[in-house]
Design an enzyme around this catalytic site. Structure first.
Site, PDB file in Angstrom:
ATOM      1  N   SER A 139      47.245   7.119 -46.382  1.00 30.39           N
ATOM      2  CA  SER A 139      46.328   6.344 -47.226  1.00 30.39           C
ATOM      3  C   SER A 139      45.672   5.312 -46.330  1.00 30.39           C
ATOM      4  O   SER A 139      46.235   4.944 -45.287  1.00 30.39           O
ATOM      5  CB  SER A 139      47.121   5.631 -48.326  1.00 30.39           C
ATOM      6  OG  SER A 139      46.323   4.662 -48.977  1.00 30.39           O
ATOM      7  N   TYR A 152      54.203   0.539 -51.558  1.00 28.12           N
ATOM      8  CA  TYR A 152      53.202   1.560 -51.187  1.00 28.12           C
ATOM      9  C   TYR A 152      52.636   1.256 -49.801  1.00 28.12           C
ATOM     10  O   TYR A 152      52.573   2.133 -48.938  1.00 28.12           O
ATOM     11  CB  TYR A 152      52.098   1.590 -52.243  1.00 28.12           C
ATOM     12  CG  TYR A 152      51.138   2.761 -52.095  1.00 28.12           C
ATOM     13  CD1 TYR A 152      51.533   4.045 -52.434  1.00 28.12           C
ATOM     14  CD2 TYR A 152      49.851   2.567 -51.624  1.00 28.12           C
ATOM     15  CE1 TYR A 152      50.663   5.124 -52.310  1.00 28.12           C
ATOM     16  CE2 TYR A 152      48.968   3.642 -51.499  1.00 28.12           C
ATOM     17  CZ  TYR A 152      49.376   4.914 -51.850  1.00 28.12           C
ATOM     18  OH  TYR A 152      48.511   5.985 -51.717  1.00 28.12           O
ATOM     19  N   LYS A 156      53.352   3.668 -46.597  1.00 25.10           N
ATOM     20  CA  LYS A 156      52.200   4.418 -46.059  1.00 25.10           C
ATOM     21  C   LYS A 156      51.974   4.058 -44.588  1.00 25.10           C
ATOM     22  O   LYS A 156      51.556   4.900 -43.803  1.00 25.10           O
ATOM     23  CB  LYS A 156      50.956   4.181 -46.912  1.00 25.10           C
ATOM     24  CG  LYS A 156      51.041   4.860 -48.287  1.00 25.10           C
ATOM     25  CD  LYS A 156      51.084   6.389 -48.179  1.00 25.10           C
ATOM     26  CE  LYS A 156      51.045   7.086 -49.533  1.00 25.10           C
ATOM     27  NZ  LYS A 156      51.014   8.555 -49.416  1.00 25.10           N
TER      28      LYS A 156
HETATM   29  N1  LIG Z   1      44.245   8.725 -55.428  1.00 24.57           N
HETATM   30  C1  LIG Z   1      44.059   7.823 -54.486  1.00 24.57           C
HETATM   31  O1  LIG Z   1      43.289   6.856 -54.658  1.00 24.57           O
HETATM   32  C2  LIG Z   1      44.771   7.961 -53.157  1.00 24.57           C
HETATM   33  C3  LIG Z   1      44.291   7.211 -52.069  1.00 24.57           C
HETATM   34  C4  LIG Z   1      44.942   7.313 -50.844  1.00 24.57           C
HETATM   35  C5  LIG Z   1      46.019   8.169 -50.695  1.00 24.57           C
HETATM   36  N2  LIG Z   1      46.463   8.894 -51.758  1.00 24.57           N
HETATM   37  C6  LIG Z   1      47.617   9.772 -51.547  1.00 24.57           C
HETATM   38  O2  LIG Z   1      47.248  11.089 -51.836  1.00 24.57           O
HETATM   39  C7  LIG Z   1      48.403  11.851 -52.185  1.00 24.57           C
HETATM   40  C8  LIG Z   1      48.107  12.640 -53.458  1.00 24.57           C
HETATM   41  O3  LIG Z   1      47.832  11.708 -54.495  1.00 24.57           O
HETATM   42  P1  LIG Z   1      46.825  12.017 -55.691  1.00 24.57           P
HETATM   43  O4  LIG Z   1      45.915  10.872 -55.790  1.00 24.57           O
HETATM   44  O5  LIG Z   1      46.296  13.400 -55.564  1.00 24.57           O
HETATM   45  O6  LIG Z   1      47.846  11.862 -56.901  1.00 24.57           O
HETATM   46  P2  LIG Z   1      48.193  12.800 -58.166  1.00 24.57           P
HETATM   47  O7  LIG Z   1      49.051  11.945 -59.024  1.00 24.57           O
HETATM   48  O8  LIG Z   1      46.952  13.399 -58.723  1.00 24.57           O
HETATM   49  O9  LIG Z   1      49.051  13.979 -57.525  1.00 24.57           O
HETATM   50  C9  LIG Z   1      50.284  13.740 -56.919  1.00 24.57           C
HETATM   51  C10 LIG Z   1      51.171  14.953 -57.206  1.00 24.57           C
HETATM   52  O10 LIG Z   1      52.369  14.796 -56.439  1.00 24.57           O
HETATM   53  C11 LIG Z   1      53.451  15.260 -57.236  1.00 24.57           C
HETATM   54  N3  LIG Z   1      54.693  14.692 -56.736  1.00 24.57           N
HETATM   55  C12 LIG Z   1      55.128  13.409 -56.812  1.00 24.57           C
HETATM   56  N4  LIG Z   1      56.336  13.298 -56.234  1.00 24.57           N
HETATM   57  C13 LIG Z   1      56.665  14.534 -55.782  1.00 24.57           C
HETATM   58  C14 LIG Z   1      57.805  15.058 -55.105  1.00 24.57           C
HETATM   59  N5  LIG Z   1      58.837  14.270 -54.790  1.00 24.57           N
HETATM   60  N6  LIG Z   1      57.812  16.375 -54.790  1.00 24.57           N
HETATM   61  C15 LIG Z   1      56.764  17.172 -55.124  1.00 24.57           C
HETATM   62  N7  LIG Z   1      55.672  16.733 -55.781  1.00 24.57           N
HETATM   63  C16 LIG Z   1      55.633  15.422 -56.100  1.00 24.57           C
HETATM   64  C17 LIG Z   1      53.099  14.804 -58.649  1.00 24.57           C
HETATM   65  O11 LIG Z   1      53.811  15.542 -59.631  1.00 24.57           O
HETATM   66  C18 LIG Z   1      51.593  15.046 -58.675  1.00 24.57           C
HETATM   67  O12 LIG Z   1      51.272  16.337 -59.198  1.00 24.57           O
HETATM   68  C19 LIG Z   1      49.541  10.837 -52.325  1.00 24.57           C
HETATM   69  O13 LIG Z   1      50.329  10.859 -51.163  1.00 24.57           O
HETATM   70  C20 LIG Z   1      48.801   9.513 -52.433  1.00 24.57           C
HETATM   71  O14 LIG Z   1      49.578   8.422 -52.016  1.00 24.57           O
HETATM   72  C21 LIG Z   1      45.854   8.812 -52.985  1.00 24.57           C
END
Ligand SMILES: NC(=O)c1ccc[n+]([C@@H]2O[C@H](COP(=O)([O-])OP(=O)(O)OC[C@H]3O[C@@H](n4cnc5c(N)ncnc54)[C@H](O)[C@@H]3O)[C@@H](O)[C@H]2O)c1
Length: 261
Positions: A139, A152, A156
């Site tokens: 992130s 977080y 990260k």
């Molecule tokens: N959305 C944002 O703004 C953003 C920004 C920067 C980084 N991220 C990172 O991107 C990645 C994906 O996030 P997203 O925004 O697509 O979120 P999301 O909530 O849409 O998807 C995350 C998925 O991960 C699954 N998950 C959680 N814990 C798990 C585990 N222990 N084993 C297997 N699956 C698991 C959840 O069930 C969910 O389906 C994450 O690592 C998040 O920190 C997101």
């Protein structure tokens, strides 16, 4: 030297692939001919996306080391290969130093240790054959910080640190490690961060498909940092060259959020 991944018939594992960024990456990779193994804690979501992209579902906890061994063995055993492992699952744990111990623990397990377990499971075969690719979804919070979310931000940073360590250690042995560091992305996770998340990230948030497109392009350049929000590179440079000025600006932003809260 670039080792651009040819996605046609490549086998790609995506953890947390049932939603958001992971699902978008799965769709993008499958559109180019990859066979995607969809992992998610949520079996319904994993099966749904797997069905949509013609991939395989393998539901379970990406932070459980024994499960991750089985996930990697499934790719090699049932599909014959593993070309790219996307350690994408993450949890958006909010709070300060007073966040409950269980929240800190979950953030460490999912945002950091899951990547370590995945590397441990995937690397031996990759090192034997002399190539393999590992993509960590960290992130921008891992390069900068995320106000309101100490667990977080800290985990990260550790995710980026582990990816850097892997790249520095194994690049000459054919292992390409990349760190995806977006700011706000319109996914269920961002919606769950409430008014603070919306205030800090909402305005410049981009779609998950756009992130997946950037990842797809980065599979050709092999750049370590994948920054779907280009301004993150400027903030990161400012943090390195003027840490006091950068932290002062972050604190002013914190004060603004306290006034508007
Ligand atoms: N959305 C944002 O703004 C953003 C920004 C920067 C980084 N991220 C990172 O991107 C990645 C994906 O996030 P997203 O925004 O697509 O979120 P999301 O909530 O849409 O998807 C995350 C998925 O991960 C699954 N998950 C959680 N814990 C798990 C585990 N222990 N084993 C297997 N699956 C698991 C959840 O069930 C969910 O389906 C994450 O690592 C998040 O920190 C997101």
């Amino acid at each position: 030297m670039s080792t651009a991944l040819e996605l046609r018939d490549a086998v790609v594992v995506v953890t947390g692939g049932g939603s958001g960024i992971g699902a978008a990456m799965a769709r993008r990779f499958a559109a180019d001919g990859a066979v995607v193994v969809l992992n998610d804690l949520d079996p319904v979501a994993a099966h749904h996306v797997a069905h949509e992209v013609g991939g395989r579902a393998f539901a379970g906890d990406a932070a459980d080391p024994e499960f991750v061994e089985r996930l990697v063995s499934f790719a090699w055993g049932s599909l014959g290969r593993l070309d790219l492992f996307c350690a994408n699952a993450g949890v958006p744990t909010a709070g300060t130093e007073t966040a409950p111990a269980a929240d800190w623990d979950l953030a460490w397990r999912v945002n950091v240790l899951a990547h370590v377990h995945a590397a441990k499971a995937a690397l031996p075969r990759w090192l034997d054959r002399g190539h393999g690719r590992f993509l960590v979804t960290a992130s921008a919070a891992g390069l900068l910080t995320m106000l309101g979310s100490a667990p977080y931000s800290v985990t990260k940073h550790a995710a980026v640190g582990f990816a850097e360590w892997m790249r520095a250690t194994y690049a000459h042995r054919g292992i390409v490690v990349q760190a995806l560091c977006p700011q706000g992305v319109r996914t269920p996770m961002l919606s769950g961060t409430g008014t603070l998340g919306a205030a800090l990230l909402g305005r410049d948030a981009i779609g998950a498909d756009e992130v997946a497109e950037r990842v797809f392009a980065a599979l050709r350049t092999d750049d370590f940092l994948i920054l779907p929000h280009p301004e993150v590179a400027d903030y990161y440079a400012r943090r390195a060259t003027d840490p006091d000025g950068w932290l002062g600006a972050m604190n002013r932003l914190q004060q603004k959020t306290e006034v508007t809260a």
